[in-house]
Every structure is written in structure tokens, then in C-alpha cells.
Design a protein around this motif. Structure first.
Motif, PDB file in Angstrom:
ATOM      1  N   UNK A   1      52.021  48.762  43.214  1.00 60.84           N
ATOM      2  CA  UNK A   1      51.674  50.050  43.831  1.00 60.84           C
ATOM      3  C   UNK A   1      50.222  50.070  44.287  1.00 60.84           C
ATOM      4  N   UNK A   2      49.944  51.030  45.156  1.00 59.85           N
ATOM      5  CA  UNK A   2      48.586  51.247  45.627  1.00 59.85           C
ATOM      6  C   UNK A   2      48.032  52.546  45.079  1.00 59.85           C
ATOM      7  N   UNK A   3      46.736  52.531  44.773  1.00 54.23           N
ATOM      8  CA  UNK A   3      46.017  53.719  44.303  1.00 54.23           C
ATOM      9  C   UNK A   3      45.046  54.139  45.386  1.00 54.23           C
ATOM     10  N   UNK A   4      45.123  55.387  45.787  1.00 52.56           N
ATOM     11  CA  UNK A   4      44.387  55.892  46.936  1.00 52.56           C
ATOM     12  C   UNK A   4      43.264  56.843  46.493  1.00 52.56           C
TER      13      UNK A   4
ATOM     14  N   UNK B   1      53.391  60.375  40.589  1.00 51.78           N
ATOM     15  CA  UNK B   1      53.762  61.085  41.814  1.00 51.78           C
ATOM     16  C   UNK B   1      52.911  60.703  43.020  1.00 51.78           C
ATOM     17  N   UNK B   2      51.812  60.008  42.789  1.00 50.47           N
ATOM     18  CA  UNK B   2      50.901  59.749  43.906  1.00 50.47           C
ATOM     19  C   UNK B   2      50.608  58.273  44.182  1.00 50.47           C
ATOM     20  N   UNK B   3      50.935  57.368  43.275  1.00 56.10           N
ATOM     21  CA  UNK B   3      50.788  55.957  43.630  1.00 56.10           C
ATOM     22  C   UNK B   3      51.823  55.628  44.707  1.00 56.10           C
ATOM     23  N   UNK B   4      51.522  54.637  45.535  1.00 52.22           N
ATOM     24  CA  UNK B   4      52.380  54.295  46.667  1.00 52.22           C
ATOM     25  C   UNK B   4      52.901  52.877  46.508  1.00 52.22           C
ATOM     26  N   UNK B   5      54.212  52.713  46.565  1.00 52.03           N
ATOM     27  CA  UNK B   5      54.811  51.385  46.453  1.00 52.03           C
ATOM     28  C   UNK B   5      54.415  50.539  47.668  1.00 52.03           C
ATOM     29  N   UNK B   6      53.957  49.309  47.417  1.00 47.09           N
ATOM     30  CA  UNK B   6      53.530  48.401  48.479  1.00 47.09           C
ATOM     31  C   UNK B   6      54.741  47.632  49.003  1.00 47.09           C
ATOM     32  N   UNK B   7      54.951  47.587  50.326  1.00 46.83           N
ATOM     33  CA  UNK B   7      56.074  46.809  50.874  1.00 46.83           C
ATOM     34  C   UNK B   7      56.008  45.346  50.425  1.00 46.83           C
ATOM     35  N   UNK B   8      57.173  44.747  50.175  1.00 48.10           N
ATOM     36  CA  UNK B   8      57.246  43.391  49.620  1.00 48.10           C
ATOM     37  C   UNK B   8      56.554  42.352  50.492  1.00 48.10           C
TER      38      UNK B   8
END
Length: 361
Positions: free
Chosen positions: A101-104, A147-154
Motif C-alpha cells: 500500500x501507499x501512504x499519502x 480507510x486511507x492507505x492506497x493499494x499499489x497496482x501489481x
């Protein structure tokens, strides 16, 4: 199970810490790691592999914005890593253990207030900001929010994905609100910088024509290779406004996305924008914009502030990068090099982006 199977969370970690506003950065190797049992519902622990470095991190260190950061502070808000723990009693988590995941910048918001419901999550009264009001990604482990981390495309590598999480989503969202359509001209002051070089690519992906504004042969070469249709060097130009207008056929660009952190980028934009154009404000100098009221009204100019982006904007920005239409140009460094990176940022020596390798994936 709240901890990733087969993974042992250490008691301590290496982290880059600003002990007080304006203090020198300290790299500490024995900073405590929050354990799985101590996570609150909705919190997750992310093992960081890579993190981008943003000019905002320098502002956080120096405390020179009107909104003050917390201290001591671990900065950073472009982090990519694996979820190794999730707080007990987290219902309907949109992410799971082991997800990359990504943290923004926007770490968390309530999702229920008027601003969150209307798509202005970043303006939530209870918003948490990574590396500013809560600890960020300049550490091996960081507590974030499911609820706010974003899954990174494979198919997107972690180092390349890191800066999409701030520089990418910020410029992508700015272009979304720029009131432009395919074939329109957009001016990009600061085009050779960390945000600007991504703005060039997102603009081209949207079918826009780009006039890049910056200085130096290296930045000129880079932005032209990325697809910029015209180049204006603000240091060598004798009349920047005239040169921008000439580059766009005489009438001026339909929009200007100002990522440069100097008020001159805004003052000049009002002058060179064509009638009915949009000035999108992204760069954040703590200064008056210098927008001339007469010409703003007379030319029917729209001034639009654009502050990072929503969770959906982040997904879209990452998807465009995963499709191969946007690529972060970055230099890899280690977490221990962060002090030197800050110095280079202060002196404007960095073209593109710096991404720190924090730990092995």
C-alpha cells in the motif's frame, strides 16, 4: 489474526526525526515500533520499503508554514510498504494483511462530515497529515489507517510508485480541475521539478499541449523528452509573458498549473493566461499571490486552489502510471542521506524526485 503470518515486528527501528521546529534532522536507530496489540481499530502498521521526499517535508522540518507541524516529528508522506498488522476490531477493512500500500499526505479523515461527503476529504476538520500532524514515512515502520492507505497496482514498482502518492496525485488533481479539454494549452511553471515533471506527463496523457517554464539545460532536456511542446527559460527570457503567449500561438494558455513555490509564478500567470483561462494554485509559498484584480476580472480569469487529492484521485493517478503513461524520474538514496537531500532541496539542486530505500521488500 492481526499480524502478518510469519512476520515478527521488531521493538525498535531506524527513523529520521526532527526533534523541534527548525532543528537538525537526527537519524535514530533505536526508535520504538508500535506493536500490533497497541494498534487502535482502523489503524494498520506498514513496513516501509521506499519513500519519496517532497518539498513539503522541508517546510515540516523548518516549521515555516502558517499551519504548524507537531514535534518531535518523523516526516515523509510518499511511502510504499506492506501491511504487517491491523488493529483488532477493525470492521470491513478495505485492505488486508500483506497488501502493498501507499501512504499519502492525507493520512486519515472522518469520512462522515460535509467536506468528506462532498469529496473534500483533505479539508476535513479532523484530517490527519502524514509527516506533519502524525508521524510519516521516514522510518522503517509507520502507523497508518486502513480507510486511507492506497493499494499499489501489481505492475508498478515500489520506488516508482512512491512519488505518485503526492507529487503525482497533486498534479493529476490540479489538471482535473483546470477546466481544460483535449488540445488546450497548459502552462507549467516549475515544470522540471518533482511535481512539474509529473504534471507534464499527466497533461500529455490528458491530450493537452504543454508549455514548460523552468530554467537550465538539464530541465529543458528532461521536459522535452517527456513531451513538452514548448519551453520557456525564466532566467534567460527577456519577457516571459510575451514568450509564453508566443509559444501558445499568441493568445496564451487555457490554464496554468503553478507548482513553483514562489509568488512570481502566480503573478505572471494572470498576465499570460488567455481570456477565460484558469489559474490552478498548487505551489504553496506563504505569500500574497499578487493577482491583479483588474486583469483577473477583465480577462474572466478563474483562480482555483487545488490541494492534493482524494482517495479516488490517488487510485486514478496510480492507474495511469501503471498503464505506462507516467513515470517518475528519480534518484535513489538511503534514509541516512536525508540530511543531504534537504540541503539540496533548499538550494534548488534537485531535478525530478528523490526516493529513499528504507528497507528491503
Amino acid at each position: 489474526m492481526s499480524t502478518l503470518q510469519g512476520f515478527t515486528i521488531p521493538q525498535t527501528q531506524t527513523a529520521a526525526i526532527v526533534p523541534a521546529v527548525g532543528s537538525d534532522l537526527e537519524i535514530k536507530s533505536q526508535h520504538p515500533v508500535k506493536q500490533a496489540k497497541d494498534l487502535k481499530p482502523g489503524e494498520c502498521l506498514v513496513h516501509i520499503s521506499h519513500t519519496g521526499v517532497c518539498h513539503t517535508d522541508l517546510h515540516a522540518k523548518q516549521g515555516d508554514w502558517p499551519v504548524k507541524p507537531m514535534n518531535p516529528l518523523i516526516g515523509g508522506h510518499e511511502g510504499v510498504g506492506r501491511i504487517v498488522a491491523i488493529g483488532e476490531n477493525t470492521p470491513n477493512s478495505p485492505v488486508k494483511l500483506g497488501d502493498r500500500v501507499g501512504i499519502k499526505w492525507m493520512a486519515d479523515s472522518c469520512l462522515n462530515c460535509e467536506f468528506c461527503r462532498r469529496g473534500f476529504e483533505m479539508n476535513c476538520p479532523n484530517v490527519k497529515l502524514s509527516g506533519y500532524t502524525v508521524d510519516g514515512t521516514f522510518s522503517e515502520y509507520v502507523v497508518s489507517y486502513t480507510n486511507h492507505v492506497t493499494v499499489i497496482p501489481d505492475n508498478l514498482d515500489s520506488a516508482g510508485a512512491a512519488s505518485i502518492l503526492c507529487a503525482g496525485v497533486t498534479t493529476y488533481k490540479g489538471l482535473k480541475v483546470s477546466n481544460t479539454k483535449v488540445g488546450d494549452w497548459v502552462a507549467l511553471p516549475g515544470a522540471g521539478g518533482g511535481l512539474g515533471h509529473l504534471a507534464v506527463q499527466y497533461a500529455k496523457a490528458a491530450g493537452l499541449k504543454v508549455v514548460a517554464i523552468d530554467t537550465g539545460a538539464a530541465k529543458e532536456k528532461m521536459v522535452k523528452e517527456l513531451g513538452a511542446d514548448a519551453w520557456v527559460d525564466f532566467k534567460t527570457s527577456k519577457d516571459l509573458v510575451a514568450d509564453v503567449k508566443a509559444a501558445t500561438g499568441g493568445a496564451g494558455p487555457h490554464a496554468a498549473l503553478v507548482t513553483a513555490a514562489h509568488k512570481s509564478g502566480y503573478t505572471q500567470a494572470i498576465q499570460y493566461l488567455r481570456e477565460g483561462g484558469t489559474l490552478v494554485c498548487v505551489g504553496m509559498p506563504d505569500a500574497e499571490m499578487g493577482a491583479n484584480a483588474f486583469w483577473t476580472v477583465f480577462k474572466s480569469i478563474r483562480i482555483q486552489g487545488s490541494y492534493v487529492g482524494t482517495r479516488q484521485d490517488a487510485v486514478e493517478a496510480l492507474d495511469i502510471a501503471a498503464a505506462g503513461k507516467v513515470k517518475v524520474i528519480f534518484e535513489s538514496k538511503q534514509l541516512k542521506d536525508l540530511k543531504d537531500v534537504y540541503e539540496d532541496l533548499e538550494h534548488g539542486k534537485i531535478a525530478g524526485r528523490i526516493v529513499l530505500e528504507v528497507s528491503k521488500e
